[in-house]
Write a protein that holds these residues in place. Structure first.
Motif, PDB file in Angstrom:
ATOM      1  N   ASP A   1     -40.192  30.393  71.874  1.00  0.00           N
ATOM      2  CA  ASP A   1     -38.840  30.202  72.404  1.00  0.00           C
ATOM      3  C   ASP A   1     -37.833  30.468  71.283  1.00  0.00           C
ATOM      4  O   ASP A   1     -37.905  29.839  70.218  1.00  0.00           O
ATOM      5  CB  ASP A   1     -38.693  28.768  72.928  1.00  0.00           C
ATOM      6  CG  ASP A   1     -37.297  28.520  73.463  1.00  0.00           C
ATOM      7  OD1 ASP A   1     -37.089  28.763  74.663  1.00  0.00           O
ATOM      8  OD2 ASP A   1     -36.413  28.116  72.669  1.00  0.00           O
ATOM      9  N   SER A   2     -36.904  31.377  71.531  1.00  0.00           N
ATOM     10  CA  SER A   2     -36.020  31.817  70.451  1.00  0.00           C
ATOM     11  C   SER A   2     -35.106  30.692  69.955  1.00  0.00           C
ATOM     12  O   SER A   2     -34.844  30.577  68.754  1.00  0.00           O
ATOM     13  CB  SER A   2     -35.187  33.011  70.913  1.00  0.00           C
ATOM     14  OG  SER A   2     -34.668  33.680  69.798  1.00  0.00           O
ATOM     15  N   HIS A   3     -34.634  29.862  70.886  1.00  0.00           N
ATOM     16  CA  HIS A   3     -33.759  28.759  70.467  1.00  0.00           C
ATOM     17  C   HIS A   3     -34.534  27.782  69.572  1.00  0.00           C
ATOM     18  O   HIS A   3     -34.047  27.382  68.506  1.00  0.00           O
ATOM     19  CB  HIS A   3     -33.203  28.034  71.700  1.00  0.00           C
ATOM     20  CG  HIS A   3     -32.458  26.787  71.351  1.00  0.00           C
ATOM     21  ND1 HIS A   3     -31.209  26.806  70.755  1.00  0.00           N
ATOM     22  CD2 HIS A   3     -32.808  25.476  71.471  1.00  0.00           C
ATOM     23  CE1 HIS A   3     -30.817  25.562  70.530  1.00  0.00           C
ATOM     24  NE2 HIS A   3     -31.759  24.735  70.952  1.00  0.00           N
ATOM     25  N   CYS A   4     -35.749  27.414  70.006  1.00  0.00           N
ATOM     26  CA  CYS A   4     -36.571  26.502  69.189  1.00  0.00           C
ATOM     27  C   CYS A   4     -36.885  27.140  67.837  1.00  0.00           C
ATOM     28  O   CYS A   4     -36.878  26.469  66.795  1.00  0.00           O
ATOM     29  CB  CYS A   4     -37.881  26.167  69.907  1.00  0.00           C
ATOM     30  SG  CYS A   4     -37.647  25.216  71.403  1.00  0.00           S
ATOM     31  N   HIS A   5     -37.153  28.447  67.858  1.00  0.00           N
ATOM     32  CA  HIS A   5     -37.454  29.160  66.617  1.00  0.00           C
ATOM     33  C   HIS A   5     -36.288  29.043  65.645  1.00  0.00           C
ATOM     34  O   HIS A   5     -36.472  28.808  64.446  1.00  0.00           O
ATOM     35  CB  HIS A   5     -37.744  30.628  66.945  1.00  0.00           C
ATOM     36  CG  HIS A   5     -38.433  31.380  65.843  1.00  0.00           C
ATOM     37  ND1 HIS A   5     -37.753  31.903  64.767  1.00  0.00           N
ATOM     38  CD2 HIS A   5     -39.736  31.685  65.643  1.00  0.00           C
ATOM     39  CE1 HIS A   5     -38.616  32.508  63.960  1.00  0.00           C
ATOM     40  NE2 HIS A   5     -39.823  32.387  64.471  1.00  0.00           N
TER      41      HIS A   5
ATOM     42  N   LYS B   1     -33.457  33.377  64.927  1.00  0.00           N
ATOM     43  CA  LYS B   1     -34.069  33.611  66.238  1.00  0.00           C
ATOM     44  C   LYS B   1     -35.313  34.493  66.074  1.00  0.00           C
ATOM     45  O   LYS B   1     -35.519  35.093  65.018  1.00  0.00           O
ATOM     46  CB  LYS B   1     -33.053  34.265  67.168  1.00  0.00           C
ATOM     47  CG  LYS B   1     -31.912  33.321  67.495  1.00  0.00           C
ATOM     48  CD  LYS B   1     -31.020  33.880  68.570  1.00  0.00           C
ATOM     49  CE  LYS B   1     -30.055  32.786  69.012  1.00  0.00           C
ATOM     50  NZ  LYS B   1     -29.155  33.247  70.074  1.00  0.00           N
ATOM     51  N   ASN B   2     -36.109  34.580  67.137  1.00  0.00           N
ATOM     52  CA  ASN B   2     -37.394  35.285  66.981  1.00  0.00           C
ATOM     53  C   ASN B   2     -37.412  36.702  67.559  1.00  0.00           C
ATOM     54  O   ASN B   2     -38.444  37.362  67.533  1.00  0.00           O
ATOM     55  CB  ASN B   2     -38.538  34.462  67.590  1.00  0.00           C
ATOM     56  CG  ASN B   2     -38.427  34.332  69.104  1.00  0.00           C
ATOM     57  OD1 ASN B   2     -37.561  34.955  69.720  1.00  0.00           O
ATOM     58  ND2 ASN B   2     -39.293  33.522  69.690  1.00  0.00           N
ATOM     59  N   HIS B   3     -36.251  37.192  68.079  1.00  0.00           N
ATOM     60  CA  HIS B   3     -36.286  38.494  68.762  1.00  0.00           C
ATOM     61  C   HIS B   3     -36.791  39.609  67.864  1.00  0.00           C
ATOM     62  O   HIS B   3     -37.649  40.410  68.251  1.00  0.00           O
ATOM     63  CB  HIS B   3     -34.882  38.866  69.273  1.00  0.00           C
ATOM     64  CG  HIS B   3     -34.328  37.867  70.227  1.00  0.00           C
ATOM     65  ND1 HIS B   3     -33.121  37.240  70.038  1.00  0.00           N
ATOM     66  CD2 HIS B   3     -34.845  37.362  71.358  1.00  0.00           C
ATOM     67  CE1 HIS B   3     -32.912  36.395  71.034  1.00  0.00           C
ATOM     68  NE2 HIS B   3     -33.947  36.449  71.839  1.00  0.00           N
TER      69      HIS B   3
ATOM     70  N   LEU C   1     -43.433  19.756  67.095  1.00  0.00           N
ATOM     71  CA  LEU C   1     -42.380  20.766  66.952  1.00  0.00           C
ATOM     72  C   LEU C   1     -42.742  22.097  67.614  1.00  0.00           C
ATOM     73  O   LEU C   1     -41.876  22.774  68.160  1.00  0.00           O
ATOM     74  CB  LEU C   1     -42.053  20.998  65.468  1.00  0.00           C
ATOM     75  CG  LEU C   1     -41.525  19.777  64.697  1.00  0.00           C
ATOM     76  CD1 LEU C   1     -41.136  20.166  63.280  1.00  0.00           C
ATOM     77  CD2 LEU C   1     -40.333  19.160  65.411  1.00  0.00           C
ATOM     78  N   ASN C   2     -44.017  22.488  67.532  1.00  0.00           N
ATOM     79  CA  ASN C   2     -44.372  23.773  68.162  1.00  0.00           C
ATOM     80  C   ASN C   2     -45.775  23.755  68.765  1.00  0.00           C
ATOM     81  O   ASN C   2     -46.317  24.808  69.078  1.00  0.00           O
ATOM     82  CB  ASN C   2     -44.260  24.924  67.151  1.00  0.00           C
ATOM     83  CG  ASN C   2     -45.384  24.901  66.124  1.00  0.00           C
ATOM     84  OD1 ASN C   2     -46.076  23.897  65.974  1.00  0.00           O
ATOM     85  ND2 ASN C   2     -45.564  26.005  65.424  1.00  0.00           N
ATOM     86  N   ASP C   3     -46.370  22.550  68.898  1.00  0.00           N
ATOM     87  CA  ASP C   3     -47.779  22.509  69.322  1.00  0.00           C
ATOM     88  C   ASP C   3     -47.946  22.106  70.786  1.00  0.00           C
ATOM     89  O   ASP C   3     -48.991  21.581  71.165  1.00  0.00           O
ATOM     90  CB  ASP C   3     -48.580  21.568  68.416  1.00  0.00           C
ATOM     91  CG  ASP C   3     -48.082  20.131  68.467  1.00  0.00           C
ATOM     92  OD1 ASP C   3     -46.932  19.923  68.923  1.00  0.00           O
ATOM     93  OD2 ASP C   3     -48.834  19.235  68.062  1.00  0.00           O
ATOM     94  N   SER C   4     -46.918  22.372  71.608  1.00  0.00           N
ATOM     95  CA  SER C   4     -47.087  22.090  73.037  1.00  0.00           C
ATOM     96  C   SER C   4     -48.054  23.116  73.632  1.00  0.00           C
ATOM     97  O   SER C   4     -48.168  24.247  73.138  1.00  0.00           O
ATOM     98  CB  SER C   4     -45.744  22.175  73.761  1.00  0.00           C
ATOM     99  OG  SER C   4     -45.299  23.518  73.777  1.00  0.00           O
TER     100      SER C   4
ATOM    101  N   LEU D   1     -48.307  27.296  72.946  1.00  0.00           N
ATOM    102  CA  LEU D   1     -49.541  27.948  72.496  1.00  0.00           C
ATOM    103  C   LEU D   1     -50.011  28.982  73.513  1.00  0.00           C
ATOM    104  O   LEU D   1     -50.427  30.090  73.149  1.00  0.00           O
ATOM    105  CB  LEU D   1     -50.629  26.899  72.260  1.00  0.00           C
ATOM    106  CG  LEU D   1     -50.387  25.986  71.053  1.00  0.00           C
ATOM    107  CD1 LEU D   1     -51.445  24.907  70.969  1.00  0.00           C
ATOM    108  CD2 LEU D   1     -50.364  26.788  69.771  1.00  0.00           C
ATOM    109  N   LEU D   2     -49.914  28.627  74.799  1.00  0.00           N
ATOM    110  CA  LEU D   2     -50.369  29.578  75.824  1.00  0.00           C
ATOM    111  C   LEU D   2     -49.425  30.778  75.914  1.00  0.00           C
ATOM    112  O   LEU D   2     -49.862  31.906  76.167  1.00  0.00           O
ATOM    113  CB  LEU D   2     -50.487  28.869  77.176  1.00  0.00           C
ATOM    114  CG  LEU D   2     -51.620  27.821  77.233  1.00  0.00           C
ATOM    115  CD1 LEU D   2     -51.623  27.092  78.571  1.00  0.00           C
ATOM    116  CD2 LEU D   2     -52.982  28.460  76.972  1.00  0.00           C
ATOM    117  N   ALA D   3     -48.129  30.549  75.697  1.00  0.00           N
ATOM    118  CA  ALA D   3     -47.181  31.682  75.694  1.00  0.00           C
ATOM    119  C   ALA D   3     -47.499  32.624  74.532  1.00  0.00           C
ATOM    120  O   ALA D   3     -47.421  33.855  74.664  1.00  0.00           O
ATOM    121  CB  ALA D   3     -45.752  31.160  75.584  1.00  0.00           C
TER     122      ALA D   3
END
Ligand code: SF4
Ligand code: SF4
Length: 334
Positions: A206-210, A217-219, A247-250, A254-256
């Protein structure tokens, strides 16, 4: 600037023996790619990951660090600083560096008898770095290892990186880089002919979370992965996910990530790297605030659950969990 001259195929190539900013070189790593590897850490990074374990790699320039645990409070350094940038605090009993006054002359380091002051970073030329890497050629040959260029973000010094990689290739050395891929693709293209393996971090889909977690952002990163995957050059892409609890281990993230990486041309694996706290003393030594003070490291069971979650999807990718690894074995050369 001195020039390097060498044959590339039938072509004599002459190029400047340019200099770059290196944090350190570690030998005999078995955690940064195949076989036994020398890892060259570049200095400078455009991201600000909250969990960064090498804060001393973030700035491109050389930095002064103070190791409180080694300091006897003898105050020799204080009287030798030409800028009056050092003082012994009456409040906490530590040496304080006024970084607004410090000109980074590093004279104070030699005045400390206890090694409590040190410099992070060194300027090295391309041929100096390639010579260091080449010293371990025998180990690379027998272990199918090579060199891994890490950071910081090695793509921040693109021409320096290209020349080192090209020098390694001239010597028949397997090459890998560890990167966030935050760079213009037109610039990345200059290093593609000289790389065997890309290790690419995907920190959040997710770019906002990134942006919250890393400052950007992650784009550009995701676009670059897609472009790399379609490149005509022959290299392997191995994706890594740092597992930062909460923070990022949902499962969703991970599946995304798995879905994004699956069924591509060059992406062969996803590796899960558990969050660790090894860099906290270095934050203190550089007067940098560590934001994740209260965060615990994930248990092995948690990492194994994440690993199982991805494996259950039966993708084309090899899934690896880096459980119980305590970091690279080291033998500092600088
Ligand atoms: S690096 Fe130079 S200016 Fe900075 S504290 Fe040390 S002696 Fe002073
Ligand atoms: S010279 Fe070294 S031991 Fe003495 S006060 Fe300075 S940092 Fe501490």
């Amino acid at each position: 600037m001195f020039k390097l001259a060498f044959l590339w195929g039938d072509t004599l190539i002459e190029k400047p023996n340019r200099k770059g900013s290196i944090l350190r070189i570690e030998r005999a790593s078995i955690h940064d790619g195949d076989g036994i590897r020398t890892v060259v850490y570049f200095k400078g990074c455009p991201l600000k990951c909250k969990w960064c374990s090498t804060p001393e790699s973030q700035k491109t320039y050389e930095e002064l660090a103070y190791m409180e645990k080694k300091c006897t409070r003898c105050e020799r350094c204080v009287s030798h600083c030409p800028e009056n940038a050092l003082s012994l605090s009456s409040e906490d009993g530590k040496i304080h560096i006024d970084r607004s006054k410090c000109t980074r002359c590093f004279k104070c380091i030699d005045t400390c008898p206890f090694g409590a002051l040190r410099k992070y970073g060194i300027s090295m030329s391309v041929d100096e770095v390639v010579n260091e890497i080449s010293k371990d050629e025998l180990f690379y040959f027998h272990s199918k290892g090579g060199v891994t260029i890490s950071g910081g973000e090695c793509l921040m010094q693109m021409e320096f990186l290209r020349d080192i990689l090209q020098g390694c290739k001239m010597n028949g050395i397997n090459t890998a880089i560890e990167t966030s891929l935050l760079a213009k693709y037109e610039d990345i293209e200059m290093v593609l002919p000289f790389i065997d393996t890309f290790f690419v971090d995907i920190k959040h889909m997710d770019s906002h979370c990134h942006k919250v977690l890393t400052g950007v952002k992650n784009h550009m990163i995701l676009d670059n992965i897609v472009k790399l995957d379609e490149s005509k050059f022959n290299f392997d892409i191995r994706v890594r996910i740092p597992i930062i609890p909460g923070l990022n281990d949902s499962e969703a993230n991970l599946l995304a990530t798995l879905e994004f990486c699956s069924n591509r041309n060059k992406i062969s694996s996803i590796e899960l790297l558990p969050y660790h706290r090894y860099g906290i003393d270095t934050y203190n030594s550089l007067d940098i605030e560590y934001e994740l003070k209260k965060l615990s490291t994930p248990s092995n069971d948690h990492i194994i659950r994440m690993d199982s979650l991805l494996k259950e999807r039966k993708s084309n990718l090899e899934i690896r969990a880096n459980v119980g690894v305590s970091g690279s074995s080291t033998n500092l050369t600088i």
